[in-house]
Design an enzyme around this catalytic site. Structure first.
Site, short mmCIF file in Angstrom:
data_model
loop_
_atom_site.label_atom_id
_atom_site.label_comp_id
_atom_site.label_asym_id
_atom_site.label_seq_id
_atom_site.Cartn_x
_atom_site.Cartn_y
_atom_site.Cartn_z
N GLU A 109 0.82 -1.31 0.12
CA GLU A 109 0.03 -0.02 0.21
C GLU A 109 1.00 1.30 0.14
O GLU A 109 2.02 1.47 0.28
CB GLU A 109 -0.55 -0.20 1.36
N LYS A 111 1.94 4.72 1.61
CA LYS A 111 1.99 5.03 2.97
C LYS A 111 1.82 6.56 2.74
O LYS A 111 2.48 7.38 2.11
CB LYS A 111 3.64 5.00 3.50
N ASP A 113 0.97 10.35 3.75
CA ASP A 113 1.55 11.24 4.50
C ASP A 113 0.73 12.23 5.15
O ASP A 113 0.47 13.41 4.78
CB ASP A 113 2.70 11.98 3.94
N TYR A 218 -7.02 2.22 6.05
CA TYR A 218 -6.35 1.09 5.55
C TYR A 218 -5.83 0.21 6.71
O TYR A 218 -5.32 -0.79 6.54
CB TYR A 218 -5.04 1.56 5.19
N LYS A 304 10.59 3.40 3.52
CA LYS A 304 10.36 4.80 3.40
C LYS A 304 11.17 5.23 2.19
O LYS A 304 12.34 4.92 1.77
CB LYS A 304 11.23 5.61 4.71
N CYS A 398 19.91 46.12 -11.72
CA CYS A 398 20.01 44.75 -12.19
C CYS A 398 21.46 44.55 -12.01
O CYS A 398 22.54 45.25 -12.14
CB CYS A 398 19.93 44.77 -13.69
N CYS A 401 23.89 44.40 -15.55
CA CYS A 401 23.86 45.75 -16.49
C CYS A 401 23.83 47.06 -15.62
O CYS A 401 24.04 48.09 -16.31
CB CYS A 401 22.96 45.91 -17.60
N CYS A 416 14.17 43.12 -15.17
CA CYS A 416 15.49 44.27 -15.81
C CYS A 416 14.96 44.61 -17.01
O CYS A 416 14.60 43.79 -17.95
CB CYS A 416 17.05 43.58 -15.79
N CYS A 421 20.74 44.28 -21.85
CA CYS A 421 21.14 43.74 -20.85
C CYS A 421 21.78 42.16 -21.13
O CYS A 421 21.32 41.44 -21.69
CB CYS A 421 20.28 43.21 -19.69
S1 IVH Z 1 -0.89 0.53 8.85
C1 IVH Z 1 -0.79 -1.53 12.89
N1 IVH Z 1 -1.05 1.55 6.47
O1 IVH Z 1 2.30 5.66 9.02
C2 IVH Z 1 -0.81 -0.88 11.56
N2 IVH Z 1 -0.15 3.00 8.18
O2 IVH Z 1 4.95 5.51 10.33
C3 IVH Z 1 -0.74 0.63 11.73
N3 IVH Z 1 0.46 5.28 7.46
O3 IVH Z 1 0.78 5.17 12.17
C4 IVH Z 1 -0.58 1.49 10.33
N4 IVH Z 1 -0.14 5.03 5.23
O4 IVH Z 1 -0.16 6.89 10.40
C5 IVH Z 1 -0.73 1.68 7.61
N5 IVH Z 1 -1.25 2.27 4.36
C6 IVH Z 1 -0.76 2.44 5.66
C7 IVH Z 1 -0.24 3.69 5.99
C8 IVH Z 1 -0.16 3.76 7.24
C9 IVH Z 1 0.26 5.80 6.23
C10 IVH Z 1 0.70 5.95 8.61
C11 IVH Z 1 0.12 5.61 9.91
C12 IVH Z 1 1.16 5.13 10.97
C13 IVH Z 1 2.52 5.53 10.35
C14 IVH Z 1 3.74 4.91 10.76
#
Ligand code: IVH
Length: 659
Positions: A109, A111, A113, A218, A304, A398, A401, A416, A421
Site C-alpha cells: 500500500e 504510505k 503522509d 487502511y 521509507k 540589475c 547591467c 530588468c 542587458c
Molecule cells: S498501517 C498496525 N498503512 O504511517 C498498523 N499505516 O509510520 C498501523 N500510514 O501510524 C498502520 N499509510 O499513520 C498503515 N497504508 C498504511 C499507511 C499507514 C500511512 C501511517 C500511519 C502509521 C504511520 C507509521
C-alpha cells in the site's frame, strides 16, 4: 562524546523533535534527519540494554496529547510502523517471515503522509474520531473529522465497527491554504501533513471544514468479517470507506521492490503526498502469530522513500537574470548531499517569498528537491538562529547591467527592462538553442556567454552565421575542431525543425511550448501566423486575449519581422511538420487494457497509447509494463497482480497522460 552520553542526548533531542512535530505541528528538522537519529538511538540502545527506558521514543509510539481536546482511550493501542530504507533491509525483514511460513502474500500500500485517525461506528452511526495521541489515548476530534465529506456518517453495519486510516490534505488544498495564508500575512504550513494535523486540531470545526481535508482507510483491527487484511479493506470499501485503489497483493519481494521504484518515479504526480510503501502480511492467522512489539506490528513494515528534504545553511543570497529580464534571488548553500547529488544552490523565487518566510543569510533552512526541479528553500528554522543572521535587502538595480529593476503591478518578480542587458541576451539565445526549442546541442548558457563576450553572438540570427566565424571560435581556449564541427552540424540540423520549435524558441511573451504547438498546428506556416490579427488569434481554443496581444505585438515589431526574413534567408523551415512522437511514460512500454474504461473506448485508449510510443497487447505476461484497468476488470487484472505487473486505474492513466 561518550556513547552513553550520546544515547541520553538523543533521547532528549528526539523527544523534543517529536513534540515539535506531533504536538505543535512545527517540525524543526526534516523527517529524514529524524529517521537517521532515531536509528542511531535504536542501535545505541541495543548496545546498552541496561539503559532501557520505557519512555524512550523507540519504545512508545506517541507524543504528548494537547489539553484542548477530550482524551479518549483506544480500545486497542494505535501503533506505529517500523521502517526500512533499502532493498537489503526489506529483504531481511521478509526473510524472517518466509523462513517460517514460506512464500506468502503481502498487501502492498501507499504510505499516506497525513495523520493517523481512528473511527468508531456504533449501530451504523459515526460515533467518534480519535487521533493516535500517545498510542494509548488520543484526542477526540470527532466534530472536525465529521466535516470531511468522504467519511461516511452512517454505514450499513450493526454493532461496533472500528477502522483506522490517515487524514491527509490533498496537494491542491495545501497550495490553496498556503496562498491564502500568505495573502493574510500568516505563517505558511511547512507541508501538507502539518497542515492536515493543524487543521484537525482546530477547536472551531468550521475551520477544519474549510481546509479541504480527505482520508484513506487502511486498517480494521481484527475484522470479524474477514480472514485477510485485503478482504477487510474490500469490506470497508463496501461499507462506504475510501480505500486507496493502488493497494495490491504481491508475494515476491523483488517485484515489490520494483513497485517501490516505480512509485518513487510517479509520487509527485499523485494528488496527495506519500512518503513510502507499507507492506503487510495479508493473512490474519499469520499476522496473529507474528504479533506486535510495544511500538509496532511485526507483520508490517514501511519502506521509507529517500529524503527529498535536508537542512543546511544559507551562506549568501544573489540574483540571476533570466531571458525575460526576470531577476530571481538564489541561495548559495553550504553544500549538502540530497538524492545522490550535491546541492549548493537553491532558488528563493522572489522578494515576497524571502520576506514572507523571513529567510536570512546564515539561516539554517530546509531545502527540498522534488523530482527534477531545481532545489528550493522551503523555510528557515528560526529556532536555530544565533544572532549572526542578516536579513536580505533586495537590490534596486540589475546586478548584470546596472540599470534600475522594476516590479510590475500584480507581479511577484522584479524585471530588468534593459533590452541590451547581456544577461537577457545570453539567456535568450540559450533558450532558443535549448532542447525543446531549436535543440542545438552544444549551445548552452556557458558557451553562449563565451561567444557573446567575444562579440560573435548577439542575436538569434547570429547563430546561423557562426560557421563564418570558425577562426575566432577555434582560437577560443579549449575549443577543439571536433566540437566546432559538432556544433555547426547541430545548427544545420536545427533548420529543419517543425515550426513550433522556432515559435517556442523566439521567447514571445506568454507563448510556452503548448501555445507554440497550438499556433503551429493552426496556422501551418509562419506567414499565416504573422498576418493574423489579435481578434483572430484569440478565437483559437486555449489562446487567451493577453497571449493573442503578445503575439501580435511581437510580429508587428519591425525588428522581429526582419529577423524572420533573415531566418528564411538562412534556410530555416517555417512550416508545421505534423505530430511528433512524444517521449512519455508510455514510450516503449508494453500495455494491456482490461475492463471498461469510462472516458475512452478501447480503440481510443489504444490509439492514445500507440501515439505515445507504447505497444498495446492483449494478454498479460511478465513482459507487460502496465495493465490499465477499468470497471469490471477480471482475470487479466488478477494475473497482473500475481505477476507483480504495475496496474493502473483509469484515474491514474489520465494523470499519466497529462505528464
Ligand atoms: S498501517 C498496525 N498503512 O504511517 C498498523 N499505516 O509510520 C498501523 N500510514 O501510524 C498502520 N499509510 O499513520 C498503515 N497504508 C498504511 C499507511 C499507514 C500511512 C501511517 C500511519 C502509521 C504511520 C507509521
Amino acid at each position: 562524546m561518550e556513547k552513553k552520553e550520546r544515547l541520553l542526548e538523543l533521547r532528549e533531542l528526539l523527544k523534543q523533535y517529536n513534540y515539535e512535530y506531533h504536538t505543535l505541528d512545527r517540525p524543526t528538522i526534516p523527517d529524514s534527519e529524524y529517521d537517521a537519529l532515531f536509528r542511531e538511538l535504536k542501535e545505541l540502545e541495543a548496545e546498552f540494554p541496561e539503559l532501557y527506558d520505557p519512555d524512550s521514543v523507540t519504545q512508545s509510539p506517541g507524543y504528548e496529547v494537547l489539553d484542548e481536546f477530550k482524551k479518549v482511550r483506544h480500545d486497542k493501542p494505535m501503533l506505529s510502523l517500523d521502517n526500512v530504507f533499502s532493498y537489503e533491509e526489506l529483504k531481511e525483514w521478509s526473510k524472517k517471515i518466509t523462513d517460517v511460513y514460506g512464500k506468502i502474500e503481502y498487501a502492498v500500500e501507499y504510505k499516506i503522509d497525513g495523520l493517523a485517525m481512528n473511527l468508531i461506528y456504533e449501530d451504523g452511526k459515526f460515533l467518534r474520531a480519535t487521533t493516535r495521541g500517545n498510542g494509548v489515548e488520543g484526542e477526540d476530534v470527532t466534530s472536525n473529522v465529521k466535516t470531511i465529506p468522504s467519511i461516511p456518517k452512517t454505514i450499513p453495519y450493526k454493532d461496533r465497527y472500528e477502522i483506522r486510516g490517515e487524514i491527509y490534505m490533498p496537494k491542491a488544498s495545501f497550495e490553496r491554504l498556503n496562498a491564502q495564508r500568505r495573502s493574510e500575512g500568516l505563517e505558511e504550513f511547512a507541508n501538507p501533513r502539518n497542515a492536515a494535523a493543524g487543521s484537525i486540531r482546530q477547536l472551531d470545526s468550521r475551520v477544519a471544514a474549510s481546509r479541504g481535508l480527505d482520508g484513506f482507510w487502511y486498517y480494521v483491527p481484527d475484522d470479524i468479517n474477514a480472514s485477510t487484511h485485503y478482504e477487510s479493506l474490500l469490506y470497508a470499501r463496501k461499507l462506504g470507506f475510501v480505500v486507496n485503489d493502488t493497494i495490491r497483493l504481491m508475494d515476491d519481494i523483488d517485484a515489490i521492490y520494483k513497485h517501490i521504484e516505480d512509485t518513487i518515479a510517479i509520487r509527485h504526480d499523485l494528488p496527495y503526498e506519500i512518503d513510502g510503501i507499507v507492506i503487510k502480511v495479508n493473512r490474519y492467522d499469520i499476522q496473529k502469530e507474528l504479533g506486535f512489539t510495544s511500538r509496532v506490528p511485526k507483520w508490517a513494515i514501511a519502506y521509507k522513500f529517500p529524503p527529498e528534504e535536508v537542512s543546511t545553511i544559507i551562506e549568501d543570497i544573489f540574483i540571476t537574470v533570466g531571458r525575460t529580464g526576470k531577476c530571481t534571488p538564489n541561495a548559495k548553500l553550504k553544500s549538502v548531499k540530497l538524492q545522490g547529488s550535491t546541492v549548493s544552490y537553491a532558488t528563493l523565487h522572489n522578494e515576497d517569498n524571502i520576506k514572507d518566510k523571513d529567510i536570512r543569510i546564515n539561516d539554517t533552512v530546509i531545502v527540498r528537491k522534488a523530482g527534477d526541479i531545481i532545489p528550493e528553500v522551503v523555510r528557515s528554522i528560526k529556532e536555530r538562529r544565533d544572532g549572526t543572521q542578516i536579513p536580505y535587502v533586495f537590490p534596486e538595480v540589475c546586478p548584470i547591467c546596472g540599470s534600475k529593476i522594476y516590479r510590475l503591478k500584480g507581479e511577484a518578480a522584479h524585471y530588468c527592462i534593459n533590452n541590451d542587458c547581456p544577461a537577457k541576451i545570453v539567456e535568450g539565445i540559450a533558450h532558443f538553442a535549448s532542447r525543446d526549442a531549436m535543440n542545438i546541442d552544444g549551445l548552452g548558457v556557458k558557451r553562449v556567454e563565451l561567444f557573446h563576450d567575444k562579440g560573435i553572438l548577439n542575436s538569434f540570427e547570429d547563430i546561423y552565421t557562426l560557421q563564418s566565424k570558425k577562426d575566432i571560435i577555434l582560437s577560443l581556449e579549449k575549443f577543439a575542431e571536433r566540437s566546432y564541427q559538432n556544433l555547426i552540424e547541430a545548427i544545420e540540423n536545427s533548420k529543419a525543425n517543425s515550426l513550433e520549435h522556432l515559435l517556442f524558441g523566439l521567447g514571445i511573451r506568454q507563448v510556452g511550448e503548448k501555445a507554440a504547438k497550438i499556433l503551429a498546428k493552426h496556422f501551418k506556416d509562419i506567414d499565416a501566423l504573422m498576418k493574423a490579427s489579435s481578434e483572430e488569434l484569440s478565437q483559437i481554443k486555449d489562446i487567451g486575449p493577453i497571449t493573442a496581444e503578445a503575439i501580435n505585438d511581437f510580429f508587428k515589431d519591425e525588428h522581429n519581422a526582419k529577423m524572420i526574413e533573415n531566418f528564411k534567408f538562412y534556410g530555416l523551415n517555417m512550416k508545421y511538420l505534423g505530430e511528433e512522437v512524444k517521449e512519455s511514460v508510455f514510450s516503449n512500454k508494453v500495455c494491456v487494457l482490461t475492463g471498461t474504461l469510462e472516458k475512452y473506448t478501447r480503440s481510443e485508449a489504444t490509439a492514445i497509447l500507440e501515439s505515445l510510443g507504447a505497444k498495446v497487447t492483449s494478454s498479460v505476461s511478465k513482459r507487460t509494463d502496465y495493465v490499465i484497468y477499468g470497471n469490471e476488470a477480471g482475470s487479466k487484472l488478477d494475473k497482473a497482480k500475481d505477476l507483480g505487473v504495475q496496474i493502473v486505474s483509469e484515474e491514474e492513466f489520465k494523470r499519466m497522460l497529462e505528464e
